[in-house]
Write an enzyme that holds these catalytic residues in place. Structure first.
Site: not given
Length: 342
Positions: A255, A300
């Protein structure tokens, strides 16, 4: 009047960003025949604008100028203002029309200016320099932006303003950098790393250590490996096969938001697809923990509603850095890149 060149299609969002920064009544200049410009009566105190590619401080309007007239206007503005000892640079570019006509006119104006300096201002000519390297505290910048053949704006930023405002005043004319090309890269995303390095004036170096979060398919790791750096790539999916075999790359299937290196690294690079707040929090955590010396991180967005979240980075990340930049790069889509030096 201060002028700002917005990133592509970002003029209204730049106006909003300036307003949030405490700048009073910023507005888009009416422009039927050239790219939109944003004007304001002051510069933001924090010297960070995510949606501006270039800033022209204390710009004046120039109208009815011939090629020689432009050269005379430039000399009139810099004589006695810019130090003869220099260094100083000239950015001269068009924001009107298509093709080469505007650029050809700029070349003629530059030639006329240099000829006048040779004849009348040789001392000033000695301090003139070319190039787009990082500003020093001694560098002044003259910008002449043509909005038409005989009109435009002229700005002079006297040292040390370009250096002090280096997150606002680009070393590239108009703040525009052409997309890097490399067909061997896993994707076009590699161009964002190249552009951020150019704007920062620092490059990933041979022998340095990098962590690439959300690395697959490997474009950002590709750049670092090409430079001779050692990369720890973190993702749920593997990188392109040739990168996975490279002895300077270590892949961990993990992760990216939970990973921390055993010791601080030279570069954190991250182009992970995630909600903007998660990427902002990740960068702030790495900065506060002192996990890296330099960084390039993409934030983003899915729409436009969350652009104001970037103000957190201006307030919280910038004080932790000696040089902090936040910009929608030329190579970005609906995203903004944070990059800098801790």
């Amino acid at each position: 009047m201060h002028l700002f060149l917005p990133a592509a299609d970002m003029a209204p969002f730049l106006v909003e960003e300036l307003a949030r920064s405490g700048v009073l009544t910023p507005s888009v200049l009416p422009a039927a025949d050239y790219a939109p410009l944003v004007q304001a009566d002051s510069l933001p105190e924090h010297s960070l604008l995510a949606f501006a590619w270039q800033t022209l401080p204390n710009a004046i309007s120039v109208t009815g100028a011939s090629i020689n007239g432009w050269a005379d206007q430039i000399i009139g503005r810099i004589a006695g203002v810019v130090s003869d000892a220099g260094p100083w640079r000239l950015h001269l570019w068009p924001v009107y029309g298509e093709g080469r006509a505007g650029w050809h006119r700029c070349e003629l104006i530059r030639a006329a200016l240099m000829e006048r300096l040779k004849k009348k201002r040789r001392a000033l000519l000695k301090g003139f320099e070319e190039g787009s390297t990082a500003w020093t505290s001694q560098t002044s910048l003259v910008q002449a932006m043509l909005t038409g053949p005989d009109a435009g704006f002229l700005s002079v930023a006297v040292a040390p303003q370009p250096f002090d405002r280096r997150a606002l005043i680009s070393t590239f004319p108009g703040g525009v950098i052409a997309h890097a090309e490399d067909k061997a890269a896993p994707s076009r995303a590699f161009a964002k790393v190249i552009e951020a390095e150019l704007r920062l004036g620092r490059h990933i170096q041979k022998g340095q250590t990098c962590v690439d979060l959300g690395a697959s398919p490997g474009s950002w790791s590709y750049v670092a490996i090409q430079r001779g750096a050692y990369v720890t790539a973190i993702d749920r999916s593997p990188l392109r096969e040739d990168l996975m075999r490279n002895p300077r790359l270590t892949f961990q299937q993990a992760d990216a938001f939970k990973f921390r290196p055993p010791q601080p690294v030279d570069w954190l690079i991250c182009d992970i697809i995630a909600a903007p707040q998660r990427s902002i929090d990740l960068l702030l955590e790495w900065l506060r923990e002192g996990q890296m010396s330099q960084f390039i991180v993409t934030i983003k967005f899915k729409g436009t509603e969350e652009y104001a979240l970037l103000d957190q980075l201006k307030e919280q990340a910038a004080p932790l850095c000696s040089d902090f930049r936040l910009m929608r790069l030329c190579a970005n889509k609906n995203e903004v890149t944070a990059f800098g030096v801790v």
